[in-house]
Design an enzyme around this catalytic site. Structure first.
Site: not given
Length: 386
Positions: A131, A233, A269
């Site tokens: 990721r 992220k 989210e």
């Protein structure tokens, strides 16, 4: 003679700093010899280790500095140095660094767990590595290889092994951090990047502990936009939602649930977690369509749920559907699987089932069991750190 004096130094930290110096200014052979000695010394320390002086029964989710951190940096060509451990502490940074001026930064979150026999394991760390690589592509950054990422994490865990809480008392939270450390005045990608891993013992992410959360639906401030960085992220994803979190918590809510930026009609989210709705035998979660982070806990929960025979729907979830759910829960590395007791939208509070015997608890028990070793890992999700 100089090498012999080095090996007779009195502290591990002095060895570690000298390894970094040898790597940067000396020969690889010399650095390798010193590293072998330090590795043996750390192994010896681990054999005689004692747990750190921490009140394990009252851990929250705040920084508890540990002994060591790992760091490495890339060159202009994008290759990273081998990297090394050093004592945890402040870092020097150029004021023109890419992270400070143009927000080139990524974070990851992962945990190390101690089992009853003393062994330490991590949960699916290779997915964090992949990721970060994907996020680095999006942010025009150099990225360590999956192997290099894993090695940095492993070294950090081993060097801070005494900070891994006893079984059932929490975990050692690892924070891999990649940022532009090269200087740049004009708007451009940095020429150099630094990869750091540090850790902190933690327990529950939310102040409620294991109690159910009360969420507030934010109608004005979105978390992410189509075409933005919501699916990675990026450090820059978190600062813009702090005000919404502050306002919600001032009103007694645990956290914020955000709507899509385009229509403001669909849930996406929570500030740092994915969200799931349970309706009978069906579990629903918003699809990762470019604005929602593909959480590793999220992916694991979906797989566990499918194994148990539940139907899982990844799709657009209208905010109105919150009234139809029987249970709601959040997932994330920091949050784990957290039950939601209520969600407030437009001054209307909807309450959900919480407690034992429910789907949320069933999923949580299996996930935690795999992570901590009380349930056999048939999926090769856990990795022993030794």
């Amino acid at each position: 003679m100089a090498l012999r004096r080095l090996l007779q130094s009195s502290t591990t930290s002095s060895y570690l700093s000298k390894i970094c110096t040898f790597r940067m200014h000396g020969t690889k052979a010399t650095a390798s010899i010193v590293e072998e000695h330090v590795s043996e010394m750390l192994r010896s320390e681990r054999e005689d280790e004692e747990c750190a002086d921490v009140d394990w029964d009252n851990l929250g989710f705040s920084l508890v500095p540990t002994d060591y951190m790992f760091a490495t940096r890339s060159c202009r060509e994008g290759n990273f140095e081998q990297g090394c451990l050093s004592r945890y502490g402040n870092m020097e940074l150029n004021p023109a660094a890419g992270i400070l001026n143009y927000g080139q930064g990524l974070i990851e979150g992962m945990k190390a767990y101690r089992r009853e026999d003393g062994r330490v394991f991590m949960f699916r760390p290779e997915l964090n590595a992949m990721r970060m690589k994907n996020g680095a592509e999006r942010m025009c950054m150099h990225s360590p290889s999956v192997q290099h990422f894993m090695e940095g994490v492993k070294q950090t865990v081993l060097a801070n092994r005494r900070w891994v809480p006893p079984p059932g008392k929490g975990s050692l939270y690892l924070r891999p951090l990649l940022f532009g450390s090269g200087a740049s005045l004009g708007v451009s990608a940095a020429s150099e990047y630094t990869f750091v891993v540090f850790g902190s013992p933690v327990q529950n992410y939310f102040k409620e502990g294991t109690a159910a959360l009360n969420l507030y639906v934010e109608e004005v401030v979105p978390r992410a936009y189509l075409g933005g960085t919501g699916a990675v992220k990026a450090i820059s994803n978190y600062g813009p939602v702090l005000d919404a979190m502050r306002r919600a918590k001032a009103r007694g809510f645990s956290d914020v649930l955000y709507l899509d930026a385009e229509t403001k009609k669909n849930i996406e989210e929570v500030s740092a977690a994915n969200i799931f709705l349970v309706k009978g035998n069906t579990i629903v979660t918003p699809a990762t369509n470019g604005t929602i982070l593909r959480g590793i806990t999220r992916e694991s929960v979906i797989e566990i749920a499918l194994d148990l025979g539940y139907e899982v729907e990844e799709r657009v979830v209208p905010v109105a559907e919150l009234k139809e759910a029987e249970e709601v829960f959040c997932t994330g590395t920091a949050a784990g699987i957290a039950s939601v007791g209520s969600i407030t939208f437009q001054n209307t509070r909807t309450e959900y089932k919480v407690g034992d015997g429910l789907v949320t608890q069933q999923l949580r028990s299996i996930l935690v069991g795999i992570q901590t070793g009380s349930i056999q890992d048939t999926k090769n999700w856990v990795l022993e750190i030794d």
